[in-house]
Design an enzyme around this catalytic site. Sequence first.
Site, PDB file in Angstrom:
ATOM      1  N   SER A  35       0.592  -1.200   0.114  1.00 17.96           N
ATOM      2  CA  SER A  35      -0.096  -0.094  -0.028  1.00 17.96           C
ATOM      3  C   SER A  35       0.975   1.162  -0.103  1.00 17.96           C
ATOM      4  O   SER A  35       0.437   2.502  -0.481  1.00 17.96           O
ATOM      5  CB  SER A  35      -0.928   0.039   1.359  1.00 17.96           C
ATOM      6  OG  SER A  35      -0.115  -0.053   2.381  1.00 17.96           O
ATOM      7  N   ASP A 342      -3.982   7.579   8.137  1.00 18.82           N
ATOM      8  CA  ASP A 342      -5.174   6.603   8.713  1.00 18.82           C
ATOM      9  C   ASP A 342      -4.757   5.577   9.313  1.00 18.82           C
ATOM     10  O   ASP A 342      -5.562   4.628   9.823  1.00 18.82           O
ATOM     11  CB  ASP A 342      -5.856   6.153   7.558  1.00 18.82           C
ATOM     12  CG  ASP A 342      -5.110   5.079   6.415  1.00 18.82           C
ATOM     13  OD1 ASP A 342      -3.873   4.874   6.657  1.00 18.82           O
ATOM     14  OD2 ASP A 342      -5.502   4.560   5.629  1.00 18.82           O
ATOM     15  N   HIS A 345      -0.384   4.343   7.373  1.00 23.10           N
ATOM     16  CA  HIS A 345      -0.120   5.262   5.945  1.00 23.10           C
ATOM     17  C   HIS A 345       0.214   6.538   6.578  1.00 23.10           C
ATOM     18  O   HIS A 345      -0.247   6.942   7.382  1.00 23.10           O
ATOM     19  CB  HIS A 345      -1.066   5.189   5.164  1.00 23.10           C
ATOM     20  CG  HIS A 345      -1.446   3.661   4.694  1.00 23.10           C
ATOM     21  ND1 HIS A 345      -2.859   3.108   4.954  1.00 23.10           N
ATOM     22  CD2 HIS A 345      -0.716   2.738   4.055  1.00 23.10           C
ATOM     23  CE1 HIS A 345      -2.629   1.887   4.589  1.00 23.10           C
ATOM     24  NE2 HIS A 345      -1.410   1.471   3.991  1.00 23.10           N
TER      25      HIS A 345
END
Length: 376
Positions: A35, A342, A345
């Site tokens: 991610s 969040d 991240h």
Amino acid sequence: MHKLVCAAFLLLLSSSTIGDSGVPCYESIFSFGDSFADTGNNPIVFQWYSIFDPVTRPPYGNTFFGRPTGRNGDGRLIIDFIAEKLGLPYVPPTLAHNGSFRQGANFAVGAATAVDAGFFHERGIPGAPSKFPLNTSLGVQLEWFESMKPSLCRTARECEEFFGKSLFFVGELGVNDYHLFFQKKMVEEVMSLVPHVVATISMAIERLIMEHGARNLVVPGVIPSGCSPPILAKFADASQAAYDSRTGCLKEYNELGLRHNSLLQAALAKLRAKHRDVMIVYADFFGPIMEMVESPRKFGFEEDVLRVCCGGPGRYRVNATVPCGDAAATTCRRPSARLYWDGVHLTEAANRHVADRWLAQMDAFGRAGCKKQSLS
Ligand SMILES: *[C@@H]1O[C@H](CO)[C@@H](O)[C@H](O)[C@H]1NC(C)=O
Ligand SMILES: *[C@@H]1O[C@H](CO)[C@@H](O)[C@H](O)[C@H]1NC(C)=O
Ligand SMILES: *[C@@H]1O[C@H](CO)[C@@H](O)[C@H](O)[C@H]1NC(C)=O
């Protein structure tokens, strides 16, 4: 010192296209990872597995793109800033983009592991009903790359030439491997997994060099997981001794990251010795995040730096039942004043800082060399 400079100069001559100003240093960027690098693949993969993906909802993408793009962040990722700097388009996510991949392809998928999913399943990690890890490991991403290859170049020679002028990002990978194991095992036990994760990354690099002609690679290390809000929330320790009193981070989890990064750097040194004409840059992910945690004000961040910007009620504003993207989640007023977006991240503001550091590390190897060259 002198030796280093010479080596960088030779690399510059041998491995990059030295263009006039305005001409990209590289023809394309190929990216593998999770991610931290995924520019939009995860919504597609999560759909395959019928997993809800919060990044498809606002406020993801609010700071920069103005809409959710599938990125795990409020705006641009590190790889987006680097693509901008190199004069290339944002690296298109291979599963979500319908168009050419000649200027780059991003195979990274949120939640991807370095090690194949089977390794975890055999060990009952993390345990039902979780569907993770999904079948999106580094090995699978390499297979996707190899299937795409015939559409990018034809003859062996043409391919080698094309990939020789491309920039490859391998990682960051490893964070999901470790975080999945943390759910079932003590950090001490997870430590024994590090050599296997690093060997997997190292073999992938070897394959890109030997089988595909990659000559410019950037290999990021892992983050300090012990400062990561979800790790802090989930593995809160009653003992103050578990925490670094200066930062509030969990010491053991950071030590694991340091171990990974040290083994990874040793593996990269071996690869460099073996492939002397290949640029292999270690990109430090751990250091820049620690700097921001240690001196938030220096970066324009608020003092309580381990709180996420977007989340639910709870210490660190991380709450598994109210993730960012959920209707009940709240978002901070100024994401640019926060390090964490969040959970694991980072905000766009933090990503920009990390990107600057990586570009400097690439410059030290003579990457990005074309800009320097055109000035001289
Ligand atoms: C991809 O683009 C082409 C040409 O614009 C279009 O015909 C095709 O339907 C698109 N495919 C998908 C899956 O969107
Ligand atoms: C994982 O994906 C790869 C590549 O798409 C495929 O070859 C393999 O069969 C898949 N494995 C599983 C267990 O689904
Ligand atoms: C997480 O959010 C739910 C719903 O608002 C709340 O009931 C719960 O107490 C929160 N958990 C923590 C640890 O604060």
